[in-house]
Write a protein that holds these residues in place. Structure first.
Motif, PDB file in Angstrom:
ATOM      1  N   UNK A  65      27.853  -6.075 -27.436  1.00 41.33           N
ATOM      2  CA  UNK A  65      27.308  -4.938 -27.855  1.00 41.33           C
ATOM      3  C   UNK A  65      26.298  -4.372 -27.001  1.00 41.33           C
ATOM      4  N   UNK A  66      26.614  -3.440 -26.078  1.00 46.97           N
ATOM      5  CA  UNK A  66      25.653  -3.069 -25.052  1.00 46.97           C
ATOM      6  C   UNK A  66      24.494  -2.219 -25.753  1.00 46.97           C
ATOM      7  N   UNK A  67      24.457  -1.615 -27.069  1.00 44.04           N
ATOM      8  CA  UNK A  67      23.298  -1.088 -27.397  1.00 44.04           C
ATOM      9  C   UNK A  67      22.291  -2.216 -27.999  1.00 44.04           C
ATOM     10  N   UNK A  68      22.752  -3.321 -28.563  1.00 45.32           N
ATOM     11  CA  UNK A  68      21.633  -4.104 -28.890  1.00 45.32           C
ATOM     12  C   UNK A  68      21.262  -5.094 -27.717  1.00 45.32           C
ATOM     13  N   UNK A  69      21.972  -4.956 -26.788  1.00 44.07           N
ATOM     14  CA  UNK A  69      21.362  -5.798 -25.546  1.00 44.07           C
ATOM     15  C   UNK A  69      20.426  -5.049 -24.939  1.00 44.07           C
ATOM     16  N   UNK A  70      20.548  -3.550 -24.859  1.00 40.69           N
ATOM     17  CA  UNK A  70      19.465  -2.784 -24.282  1.00 40.69           C
ATOM     18  C   UNK A  70      18.342  -2.592 -25.168  1.00 40.69           C
ATOM     19  N   UNK A  71      18.481  -2.643 -26.475  1.00 40.65           N
ATOM     20  CA  UNK A  71      17.479  -2.712 -27.256  1.00 40.65           C
ATOM     21  C   UNK A  71      16.389  -4.087 -27.144  1.00 40.65           C
ATOM     22  N   UNK A  72      17.082  -5.145 -27.103  1.00 42.47           N
ATOM     23  CA  UNK A  72      16.537  -6.313 -26.902  1.00 42.47           C
ATOM     24  C   UNK A  72      15.561  -6.388 -25.558  1.00 42.47           C
ATOM     25  N   UNK A  73      16.322  -5.835 -24.544  1.00 45.98           N
ATOM     26  CA  UNK A  73      15.856  -5.975 -23.257  1.00 45.98           C
ATOM     27  C   UNK A  73      14.550  -4.837 -23.326  1.00 45.98           C
ATOM     28  N   UNK A  74      14.656  -3.856 -24.077  1.00 45.80           N
ATOM     29  CA  UNK A  74      13.390  -2.878 -24.070  1.00 45.80           C
ATOM     30  C   UNK A  74      12.262  -3.558 -24.953  1.00 45.80           C
ATOM     31  N   UNK A  75      12.564  -4.216 -26.079  1.00 41.05           N
ATOM     32  CA  UNK A  75      11.667  -5.142 -26.770  1.00 41.05           C
ATOM     33  C   UNK A  75      10.840  -6.077 -25.958  1.00 41.05           C
ATOM     34  N   UNK A  76      11.651  -6.849 -25.292  1.00 44.31           N
ATOM     35  CA  UNK A  76      11.054  -7.768 -24.254  1.00 44.31           C
ATOM     36  C   UNK A  76      10.126  -6.922 -23.327  1.00 44.31           C
ATOM     37  N   UNK A  77      10.545  -6.051 -22.573  1.00 43.73           N
ATOM     38  CA  UNK A  77       9.682  -5.443 -21.748  1.00 43.73           C
ATOM     39  C   UNK A  77       8.155  -4.903 -22.594  1.00 43.73           C
ATOM     40  N   UNK A  78       8.402  -4.479 -23.647  1.00 41.52           N
ATOM     41  CA  UNK A  78       7.398  -4.067 -24.540  1.00 41.52           C
ATOM     42  C   UNK A  78       6.542  -5.070 -24.899  1.00 41.52           C
ATOM     43  N   UNK A  79       7.082  -6.376 -25.227  1.00 38.30           N
ATOM     44  CA  UNK A  79       6.339  -7.591 -25.548  1.00 38.30           C
ATOM     45  C   UNK A  79       5.470  -7.982 -24.270  1.00 38.30           C
ATOM     46  N   UNK A 138       4.590  12.760   0.670  1.00 43.92           N
ATOM     47  CA  UNK A 138       5.188  12.298   1.891  1.00 43.92           C
ATOM     48  C   UNK A 138       6.353  12.579   2.316  1.00 43.92           C
ATOM     49  N   UNK A 139       6.969  12.032   3.423  1.00 44.94           N
ATOM     50  CA  UNK A 139       8.211  12.561   3.934  1.00 44.94           C
ATOM     51  C   UNK A 139       9.456  12.195   2.874  1.00 44.94           C
ATOM     52  N   UNK A 140       9.019  11.090   2.372  1.00 41.06           N
ATOM     53  CA  UNK A 140      10.299  10.679   1.407  1.00 41.06           C
ATOM     54  C   UNK A 140       9.917  10.656  -0.058  1.00 41.06           C
ATOM     55  N   UNK A 141      11.020  10.675  -0.847  1.00 39.39           N
ATOM     56  CA  UNK A 141      10.732  10.490  -2.397  1.00 39.39           C
ATOM     57  C   UNK A 141      11.269   9.295  -2.907  1.00 39.39           C
ATOM     58  N   UNK A 142      10.328   8.663  -3.838  1.00 38.74           N
ATOM     59  CA  UNK A 142      10.524   7.490  -4.354  1.00 38.74           C
ATOM     60  C   UNK A 142      10.758   7.659  -5.688  1.00 38.74           C
ATOM     61  N   UNK A 143      11.792   7.215  -6.278  1.00 36.99           N
ATOM     62  CA  UNK A 143      12.042   7.613  -7.627  1.00 36.99           C
ATOM     63  C   UNK A 143      11.918   5.945  -8.347  1.00 36.99           C
ATOM     64  N   UNK A 144      11.113   6.083  -9.306  1.00 34.06           N
ATOM     65  CA  UNK A 144      10.834   4.654 -10.219  1.00 34.06           C
ATOM     66  C   UNK A 144      11.099   5.127 -11.605  1.00 34.06           C
ATOM     67  N   UNK A 145      12.041   4.289 -12.109  1.00 32.76           N
ATOM     68  CA  UNK A 145      12.588   4.187 -13.548  1.00 32.76           C
ATOM     69  C   UNK A 145      12.111   3.194 -14.343  1.00 32.76           C
ATOM     70  N   UNK A 146      11.407   3.269 -15.246  1.00 34.23           N
ATOM     71  CA  UNK A 146      10.528   2.245 -15.988  1.00 34.23           C
ATOM     72  C   UNK A 146      11.246   1.143 -16.611  1.00 34.23           C
ATOM     73  N   UNK A 147      12.586   1.689 -17.037  1.00 30.76           N
ATOM     74  CA  UNK A 147      13.361   0.792 -18.005  1.00 30.76           C
ATOM     75  C   UNK A 147      13.737   1.703 -19.340  1.00 30.76           C
TER      76      UNK A 147
END
Length: 225
Positions: A55-69, A195-204
């Motif tokens: 279940x990708x949805x639950x996997x993503x939810x657990x990952x997000x909760x662990x990052x928040x923890x 700067x001359x380059x653009x760095x894109x950071x995605x937090x999760x």
């Protein structure tokens, strides 16, 4: 198709809720949590040992909760360290900082404070040991070296070895949050620097852009990027 629920009494004593409350409380008030309570709140992971492979949805939810923890643990330890440092409890602060680095060995803020405390106590060899350990971690995981500012801390006198924000950090305003629409979804973003380059950071999967800047270590990290 049975209906399940969690008893309210269980929810009120849940450790992850207790940690969130302590992380959001602002300044730590006396009496602070005991070493045993700190270790309990900073050990283990969210739903440790449980995976939702089908279940990708639950996997993503657990990952997000662990990052928040992990984020809440950093905020909790950061405020607890500040509480003890202002009261001169440097031994306790050092123990907390070491636990902090065990949770995130790449956190420059925790490393910086450990070096400063050891230099302030007149223990440069201990400070050098902390820096060398951090240098190894950076090299192993990111292939980079510690910043020049961090290395320079070893040259400071005990009177100088106190935490201080740079002029840039003190004057830099929080970036404005803007939004783009992609289909029916709004995506929040901020821009910083030039700067001359653009760095894109995605937090999760889960993040809070404004809250990032309340953490001095995270703010410093993004400004360095």
């Amino acid at each position: 198709q049975d209906r399940l629920w969690i008893d309210q009494g269980v929810i009120t004593c849940c450790d992850i809720n207790q940690l969130r409350q302590l992380a959001d409380a602002g300044n730590v008030t006396a009496p602070p949590p005991s070493p045993i309570e700190v270790e309990q709140l900073c050990s283990g992971d969210f739903l440790e040992g449980i995976a939702f492979d089908d279940c990708d949805v639950l996997e993503e939810w657990v990952y997000g909760m662990r990052e928040q923890l992990a984020h809440n643990r950093r905020r909790f330890l950061e405020r607890l360290v500040a509480f003890h440092r202002t009261r001169g409890n440097n031994d306790t602060a050092l123990a907390l900082l070491e636990r902090w680095q065990q949770l995130d060995r790449l956190d420059e803020g925790a490393c910086q404070q450990r070096i400063q405390l050891y230099m302030h106590r007149g223990e440069p060899r201990q400070a050098e040991r902390v820096l060398n350990s951090y240098r190894t971690a950076l090299s192993d995981e990111l292939g980079i070296s510690p910043s020049a500012d961090l290395i320079a801390l070893l040259e400071e006198t005990p009177e100088d070895a106190k935490p201080k924000a740079s002029v840039h950090e003190r004057t830099q305003a929080t970036p404005e949050t803007r939004y783009l629409k992609s289909g029916s979804v709004f995506i929040a973003y901020q821009t910083l620097g030039a700067g001359p380059d653009t760095l894109v950071v995605i937090n999760g999967f889960m993040s809070h852009l404004e809250q990032v800047w309340e953490n001095p270590n995270l703010a410093r990290f993004y400004r360095q990027l």
